[in-house]
Every structure is written in structure tokens, then in C-alpha cells.
Design a protein around this motif. Sequence first.
Motif, PDB file in Angstrom:
ATOM      1  N   ASP A 212       0.858  -1.184   0.000  1.00 10.72           N
ATOM      2  CA  ASP A 212       0.000   0.000   0.000  1.00 10.72           C
ATOM      3  C   ASP A 212       0.890   1.229   0.000  1.00 10.72           C
ATOM      4  O   ASP A 212       1.622   1.489   0.940  1.00 10.72           O
ATOM      5  CB  ASP A 212      -0.888  -0.023   1.255  1.00 10.72           C
ATOM      6  CG  ASP A 212      -1.907   1.089   1.212  1.00 10.72           C
ATOM      7  OD1 ASP A 212      -1.610   2.136   0.606  1.00 10.72           O
ATOM      8  OD2 ASP A 212      -2.986   0.912   1.793  1.00 10.72           O
ATOM      9  N   THR A 213       0.848   1.994  -1.077  1.00  6.55           N
ATOM     10  CA  THR A 213       1.781   3.118  -1.193  1.00  6.55           C
ATOM     11  C   THR A 213       1.392   4.294  -0.304  1.00  6.55           C
ATOM     12  O   THR A 213       2.177   5.198  -0.104  1.00  6.55           O
ATOM     13  CB  THR A 213       1.874   3.621  -2.651  1.00  6.55           C
ATOM     14  OG1 THR A 213       0.568   3.923  -3.096  1.00  6.55           O
ATOM     15  CG2 THR A 213       2.522   2.616  -3.537  1.00  6.55           C
TER      16      THR A 213
ATOM     17  N   ASP B 188       3.977   5.908  -9.720  1.00 10.74           N
ATOM     18  CA  ASP B 188       2.941   5.698  -8.688  1.00 10.74           C
ATOM     19  C   ASP B 188       1.967   4.606  -9.132  1.00 10.74           C
ATOM     20  O   ASP B 188       1.575   3.747  -8.347  1.00 10.74           O
ATOM     21  CB  ASP B 188       2.148   6.997  -8.442  1.00 10.74           C
ATOM     22  CG  ASP B 188       2.836   7.921  -7.455  1.00 10.74           C
ATOM     23  OD1 ASP B 188       3.839   7.503  -6.844  1.00 10.74           O
ATOM     24  OD2 ASP B 188       2.365   9.069  -7.300  1.00 10.74           O
TER      25      ASP B 188
ATOM     26  N   GLN C 130       1.431   1.038  -7.125  1.00 11.91           N
ATOM     27  CA  GLN C 130       0.249   0.898  -6.255  1.00 11.91           C
ATOM     28  C   GLN C 130      -0.208  -0.567  -6.163  1.00 11.91           C
ATOM     29  O   GLN C 130      -0.029  -1.346  -7.107  1.00 11.91           O
ATOM     30  CB  GLN C 130      -0.883   1.801  -6.741  1.00 11.91           C
ATOM     31  CG  GLN C 130      -1.500   1.378  -8.047  1.00 11.91           C
ATOM     32  CD  GLN C 130      -2.490   2.421  -8.576  1.00 11.91           C
ATOM     33  OE1 GLN C 130      -2.510   3.545  -8.114  1.00 11.91           O
ATOM     34  NE2 GLN C 130      -3.281   2.030  -9.544  1.00 11.91           N
TER      35      GLN C 130
END
Lengths: 101, 236
Positions: free
Chosen positions: B2-3, B216, B220
Motif C-alpha cells: 500500500d503506497t 505511482d 500501487q
Amino acid sequence: MIFENNQIQTLIFQAIDELNALREEELIDKSPSTALYGQASPLDSVDLVNLLLSIEEFLEDEFDISFTIANEKAMSLKNSPFKSVASLTDYLTTELATADS
Amino acid sequence: MDTSNSTLVILITGTSKGIGLALAEHYLKLGHVVYGCSRSEAAIDHDAYYHFALDVSDEKQVKSLFSAIRKQHKGLDVLINNAGVAAMNHAMLTPMDTVEKIFNVNVFASFLFCREAVKLMRKRPSGRIVNFSTVAVSFSLAGEAIYAASKSAVETLTRVLAKEFAEFNVTVNAIGPTPVQTDLIRNVPDDKIEQLLSQQSIKRLGEFADVINVTDFYIQPSSDFITGQVMYLGGA
């Protein structure tokens, strides 16, 4: 670095312990005759990769030795060192005796 | 993975300037632990940033960087293989030294970092590798034969490693940026850049934010079914 055969075998057994800890199927027997690949082996290709990487990590952590097990020499030998725990033990004992740390 | 809510250990190559520096600052701002490397000393001063001054194509130095990460964090979540060099020159004027240097950094070092990274990622529930290609590959740009060829190799590496690393729950993808205003293009004449931009669907230079948006996305958690892909910016 000079190792006794049984020191290397203990390292391999430690790596088998790591594999067994995460294993859902039949546990891998810690025996010199355990086959590391082929139909008689309980290891699949990913297990074998994990086993070799774990041995490399133990060599680094416990003896400060950086050694790539699946090197060109190992891959080209007529009698593969990856057949069984015993053959891998012999191979590593011989190779580590002359390897740079 | 979980970024947003969990702390990731992220390794970014080439963090002294440009895109690598922007990526490092971005992930530090999100609260992650960032390892960076470049030939020079650290350009970032942050408690969660660890810098290694090294040559990315030197196997011994690179292995010691990964060894340090393993000893400190027991594993690695993300590798962003950003370090790269370019040389824009006519093929007939390109010395072999340049060819070797470009392949050393762009191809051999990218492979070396992928290989060492997956060793640390195999102990994590999942891992992410993001490689860097370029629109020069899709445009087959004249004057960039060696640079584009090296990045073609990176794309092939990305697709093949995606297959090999899938068994370890590691995805491998690549981003193909357009020119971004960094040192990489500082010696390229303006008219050449204009010519290149005119081939894009969206005719502008890339921004750091455009690159970050793609990394990103790849990182993710819900991108765990995305692998072996190359995403070009600007509609290349």
C-alpha cells in the motif's frame, strides 16, 4: 576459505529449513541423497533458486563470503553440482577453498 | 503493498539530480524509506534517505548496496531503475567508448539491479520494478542509435524479467518518458527537441510529475496484475 564437508552440508540444511518453513506441500528431507532437481526431487525450479540464494546469503552473513553458486563453471560441468545435496556439498567445498571472499 | 499507508523500502538509481532526485523527494514525502545512489555524494538530506556513492555498473559495489539494504530492512519493496546516460550523435561519429559506456549504464546496470532486487523482494509478499526506456525507441530517432538500442534492450529485459519474476510476485514494467528538462538533453539543440516533440500526440516536454504519475501507478497495490508493460508519455 577451507570448509569441512559437514559445515557446507549444515549450511544447505539451514537453507532447506527456510524453504520448509514456508512450505505447504511435503517437507524437503534434510539428507545428502535429496535430489535438488528432476522428477525425483521435491523441489521445483523456484524452490531451487530460493535454496541457492539462501545458501549465498548464509555464506555472506556467517562467513563474509560473496559467492555466486550458479556461475558459468557450475552450469557447464558434465556432472551437475545441483543433482543432490551431496553433489552440491562437494562442489561448494571444493570451490570455496579457492574462492575470493 | 500500500503506497499510502505502509512504509515501503524503495531503491532509486541516479538520485543526484533530475528525475531520480524528484522521485526520491516524492517518495520521502509520502513517508517511505528511500535508498539512492549516484556517482556523486548525496543531494538529499533526510532521516529516511540512505545514499550510496557508486558506479551502477560495478557489480561488487552494487552487491554491497543490496547487502546493506538486506541487513537493515530484510528486504526491498520497490526498485526504480532510473540511472541512465545518453549520447546524441550520428552513428558514424560515435566512438566505441561511448557505445560501451551507454550499454554499461543503461543495460548491464539495469539488469544487475533487477537481479539483485528480486533476491530481496522474494522474501516480501510482493515487489515492483520500474525500468526506464524512452520515446526514442518508439520513434526510432536518427542521431540516437546507441541510446535507443540500449533502451530497446531495457524493454526486452522488462518483458522477459516480468515472466521470470512473476513467480516471486514481482512485477516488472517500464516507463518511456518524452524529453524532460534535465541534464540528459542539455546538449541537444532546440530544433532537434522541437522536431521530436512534433512527433508526440501531445506536443510538450515532459514534467517530473508526469513520470511520477506513472511510477505511482506501477507501484500501487492494485497494479499487481500489470507486468511486462512499457508506457510511453505524450502519446509516442
